[in-house]
Design an enzyme around this catalytic site. Structure first.
Site, mmCIF file in Angstrom:
data_model
loop_
_atom_site.group_PDB
_atom_site.id
_atom_site.type_symbol
_atom_site.label_atom_id
_atom_site.label_comp_id
_atom_site.label_asym_id
_atom_site.label_seq_id
_atom_site.Cartn_x
_atom_site.Cartn_y
_atom_site.Cartn_z
ATOM 1 N N ASN A 1 0.659 -0.884 0.165
ATOM 2 C CA ASN A 1 0.374 0.252 0.035
ATOM 3 C C ASN A 1 1.383 1.352 0.079
ATOM 4 O O ASN A 1 0.432 2.512 -0.469
ATOM 5 C CB ASN A 1 -1.170 0.421 0.842
ATOM 6 C CG ASN A 1 0.015 -0.270 2.627
ATOM 7 O OD1 ASN A 1 1.308 -0.715 2.466
ATOM 8 N ND2 ASN A 1 -0.976 0.321 3.400
ATOM 9 N N GLU B 1 4.253 -4.647 12.227
ATOM 10 C CA GLU B 1 3.500 -3.140 11.956
ATOM 11 C C GLU B 1 2.745 -3.597 10.544
ATOM 12 O O GLU B 1 1.802 -3.862 9.886
ATOM 13 C CB GLU B 1 3.472 -2.190 11.191
ATOM 14 C CG GLU B 1 5.244 -1.946 11.986
ATOM 15 C CD GLU B 1 5.143 -1.103 12.691
ATOM 16 O OE1 GLU B 1 4.032 -0.643 13.408
ATOM 17 O OE2 GLU B 1 5.352 -0.542 13.621
ATOM 18 N N CYS C 1 -3.282 1.547 6.231
ATOM 19 C CA CYS C 1 -3.784 1.515 7.918
ATOM 20 C C CYS C 1 -3.979 1.893 9.094
ATOM 21 O O CYS C 1 -5.218 1.674 9.644
ATOM 22 C CB CYS C 1 -1.525 -0.084 8.111
ATOM 23 S SG CYS C 1 -0.981 2.007 8.452
HETATM 24 P P1 NAD Z 1 0.004 -9.274 4.109
HETATM 25 O O1 NAD Z 1 0.277 -10.134 4.927
HETATM 26 O O2 NAD Z 1 -0.343 -10.049 3.065
HETATM 27 O O3 NAD Z 1 1.853 -9.344 3.246
HETATM 28 C C1 NAD Z 1 2.471 -8.359 3.339
HETATM 29 C C2 NAD Z 1 3.869 -9.007 3.797
HETATM 30 O O4 NAD Z 1 4.536 -10.170 3.617
HETATM 31 C C3 NAD Z 1 4.201 -9.416 1.961
HETATM 32 O O5 NAD Z 1 5.679 -8.690 1.533
HETATM 33 C C4 NAD Z 1 3.914 -10.774 1.723
HETATM 34 O O6 NAD Z 1 4.918 -11.218 0.923
HETATM 35 C C5 NAD Z 1 4.671 -11.221 3.253
HETATM 36 N N1 NAD Z 1 3.884 -12.297 3.360
HETATM 37 C C6 NAD Z 1 3.007 -12.778 3.189
HETATM 38 N N2 NAD Z 1 3.528 -14.271 3.622
HETATM 39 C C7 NAD Z 1 3.668 -14.740 4.590
HETATM 40 C C8 NAD Z 1 4.870 -15.304 5.422
HETATM 41 N N3 NAD Z 1 4.268 -16.740 5.580
HETATM 42 N N4 NAD Z 1 5.795 -14.806 6.156
HETATM 43 C C9 NAD Z 1 6.142 -13.993 5.913
HETATM 44 N N5 NAD Z 1 6.419 -13.221 4.831
HETATM 45 C C10 NAD Z 1 5.076 -13.422 4.415
HETATM 46 O O7 NAD Z 1 -0.779 -7.799 3.843
HETATM 47 P P2 NAD Z 1 -0.804 -6.732 2.801
HETATM 48 O O8 NAD Z 1 -2.073 -7.244 1.686
HETATM 49 O O9 NAD Z 1 0.681 -5.971 1.837
HETATM 50 O O10 NAD Z 1 -0.666 -5.143 3.334
HETATM 51 C C11 NAD Z 1 -2.163 -4.695 4.075
HETATM 52 C C12 NAD Z 1 -2.142 -5.225 5.446
HETATM 53 O O11 NAD Z 1 -0.961 -4.444 5.830
HETATM 54 C C13 NAD Z 1 -2.992 -4.163 5.680
HETATM 55 O O12 NAD Z 1 -3.842 -5.515 7.292
HETATM 56 C C14 NAD Z 1 -2.622 -3.412 6.189
HETATM 57 O O13 NAD Z 1 -3.085 -2.178 7.807
HETATM 58 C C15 NAD Z 1 -0.746 -3.767 6.717
HETATM 59 N N6 NAD Z 1 -0.447 -2.323 7.406
HETATM 60 C C16 NAD Z 1 -0.131 -2.257 7.855
HETATM 61 C C17 NAD Z 1 0.935 -0.413 8.643
HETATM 62 C C18 NAD Z 1 0.940 -0.513 9.806
HETATM 63 O O14 NAD Z 1 1.877 0.738 9.730
HETATM 64 N N7 NAD Z 1 0.742 -1.035 10.597
HETATM 65 C C19 NAD Z 1 1.147 -0.571 7.314
HETATM 66 C C20 NAD Z 1 0.508 -0.615 5.792
HETATM 67 C C21 NAD Z 1 -0.142 -1.457 6.041
#
Ligand code: NAD
Length: 536
Positions: free
Chosen positions: A155, A251, A285
């Site tokens: 995002n 996060e 987020c």
């Molecule tokens: P996601 O959890 O699907 O993926 C995030 C990352 O994790 C990707 O790079 C993905 O390839 C990797 N990943 C997937 N499975 C994994 C595993 N088993 N082990 C290690 N890595 C793995 O999230 P997304 O859809 O990319 O992002 C959206 C989410 O992120 C939303 O829930 C949003 O709220 C959150 N977000 C949080 C913050 C914050 O600062 N708190 C900031 C931005 C986004």
């Protein structure tokens, strides 16, 4: 299959069949490029290279590391337009937001950590109370961790990983970055910028891939994992990290509430709600995901929100004057549709938007900015993270009720409180369970390099940004010095009856922390010290 830096360098390092990640423009469905899908071996090699390169990087001064980060910053400025366009195309967002929400904050963050890390990580003397009268002193020094693994979402594909890369490097670490599979080209661009700036080879490795690559990174023996993403994945990351006792920062998601009191500036608050809910198509987020408005102003507030939402221009991110562009993926769009459908089926009313954008390019994943009324906390749209352009409005009667509604969530990332009475704003802020609470502001504090970012409850663990974020990138080491080493310690062996009596006195006097109380037993203490010296 490790891509060292640029897409053009994306050469598979193994002979086995190349598995790829394809990057698409979510506004058109057009393919933007292909990158390797990194295997566990690729990740292991990247970690080994980063570990090797870190050995000398970790010995450099903050000034030397900072000079390199500032050179990378100059490269970003040189390529500002190109990078902005790339972020916009791969993540589907308006180019204006690539600039305002990704590039401006990171350029600021780069100069801040390049210039201030030395001060933020200065060795600290600890006040050790009465022990200092025994000739002791204690300091904390901050050492690099080694290799930091960064796993990031799509995002904010530039701002989130880049900020963490800069903090990790300034703290003296090597880095392995695994960008989201939806935005690998932006991830590679981060690596390219640092390579062009002259970062030592291997120090920042960008390994493209999907969840399996991310999982491999959690199992590769890095010294810390900085994970940003969903709660479900965060839990998996934490489990994998726990098996190796690798420290993690998580996060995660949010369901951030906005409270509008009756004395708020309704004009400003309604604009803030619209921007906070629909910027980045609501895929932040810290987006405003729930809005609670005092019953005395809810009518006026709602009317303004609806009017401002209808006036937003939805187009592709590259078009001039776009306010709201595409969502990142069909999957994300379906979650939005499902939340709206479920809410409407249970009595919610759509006041604006409510459907896919009908004029969208054929394979584009666009959803109209949508305002809902008549919602309640039994609906998914008020409980689960929607992560899309949806703003549900609900009214409240009392401050107590507003706080209760805001806290009725599994999440606790950010929250915002709108009132002209700053004392009341602060009071309410302190009662809300969230990592950041803004008074008369929404969404943007991830953009302030100096302030900590992170959540409570299911929104995560640990912090990024600010001093607290930088401290996540170091191992605090306590160095304790005894300048009176000739005197044996009173508590060492030789547990004579006098010693036991002294220990009782220590319990009653010394352990009060009072110098006066301790002075009363100083003859007893001195006798013991001299006696021990005589005996040895
Ligand atoms: P996601 O959890 O699907 O993926 C995030 C990352 O994790 C990707 O790079 C993905 O390839 C990797 N990943 C997937 N499975 C994994 C595993 N088993 N082990 C290690 N890595 C793995 O999230 P997304 O859809 O990319 O992002 C959206 C989410 O992120 C939303 O829930 C949003 O709220 C959150 N977000 C949080 C913050 C914050 O600062 N708190 C900031 C931005 C986004």
């Amino acid at each position: 299959m490790v891509t060292q830096i640029s897409q053009t360098q994306a050469v598979p390092l193994q002979t086995e069949a190349v598995r790829e990640v394809v990057s698409y423009d979510p506004a058109t469905g057009e393919e933007l490029g292909r990158v390797p899908l990194g295997s566990a071996e690729d990740v292991a090699r990247a970690v080994a290279r980063a570990r090797e390169a870190q050995k000398s990087w970790g010995t450099l001064s903050f000034r030397e590391r900072g000079a390199l980060v500032m050179r990378a910053r100059a490269v970003v400025l040189e390529e500002l337009e190109e990078i902005g366009a790339l972020i916009s195309r791969e993540a589907g967002k308006p180019e204006a937001e690539s600039l305002s929400m990704e590039l401006v904050p990171t350029l600021d963050l780069m100069q801040f950590f390049a210039r201030r890390s030395a001060r933020l990580l200065k060795p600290e003397t600890i006040d050790i109370g009465l022990y200092r009268f025994l000739g002791r002193s204690s300091k904390i020094v901050y050492r690099p961790l080694g290799v930091v693994g960064i796993i990031s979402p799509w995002n904010f594909p530039w701002a989130i990983p880049l900020g963490e890369v800069v903090m990790a490097l300034m703290a003296g670490n090597g880095v392995v970055l695994k960008p989201s599979e939806l935005t690998p080209l932006v991830g590679l661009k981060i690596g390219e910028v640092f390579r062009r700036a002259g970062l030592p080879e291997g120090l920042l490795e960008v390994v493209t891939g999907d969840g399996s690559t991310g999982q491999a990174l959690t199992e590769a023996g890095v010294d810390k994992i900085m994970f940003t993403g969903s709660v479900a994945t965060g839990r998996r990351v934490a489990e994998a990290a726990a098996r190796r006792l690798t420290p993690v920062v998580l996060e995660l998601g949010g369901k951030d509430p906005m409270i509008v009191f009756e004395d708020a500036d309704i004009e400003a608050a309604s604009s803030a709600a619209v921007w906070g809910a629909f910027a980045n198509s609501g895929q932040a987020c810290a987006s405003v995901e729930r809005c609670y408005v005092h019953e005395r102003v809810v009518e006026e507030f709602t009317a303004r929100v609806v009017e401002k939402t209808r006036a937003l221009r939805q187009q592709t991110g590259a078009s001039e004057g776009t306010d709201v562009a595409a969502m990142s993926s069909e999957r994300q769009l379906r979650i939005v549709e499902e939340h709206i459908r479920e809410a409407v089926s249970r009595g919610a009313r759509v006041l604006a938007g409510g459907a896919r954008w009908k004029d969208a390019p054929e394979r584009g994943t666009f959803h109209e900015p949508t305002v809902l009324a008549g919602v309640n906390h039994t609906m998914d749209v008020m409980r689960e993270e929607t992560f899309g352009p949806v703003l549900p409005l609900m009214s409240f009667k009392t401050e107590e009720e507003a706080v209760r509604l805001a806290n009725d969530s599994q999440f606790g990332l950010t929250a915002s409180v709108w009132t002209r009475d700053i004392t009341r704003g602060r009071r309410v802020a302190e009662r809300i369970e969230a990592g950041t609470v803004m008074v008369n502001e929404v969404l943007y504090t991830h953009g302030i390099a100096q302030t900590p970012w992170g959540g409570v409850k299911q929104s995560g663990l640990g912090r990024t940004h600010g001093r607290l974020g930088l401290l996540e990138m170091v191992a605090p080491q306590h160095i304790h010095v005894n300048r009176l080493a000739r005197l044996h310690d009173a508590w060492w062996f030789g547990y004579t009856p006098e010693a036991t009596r002294l220990f009782r006195s220590l319990a009653r006097r010394f352990a009060t922390g009072s110098a006066l109380q301790t002075m009363l037993i100083s003859p007893q203490l001195l006798r013991r010290l001299l006696d021990k010296r005589r005996r040895h």
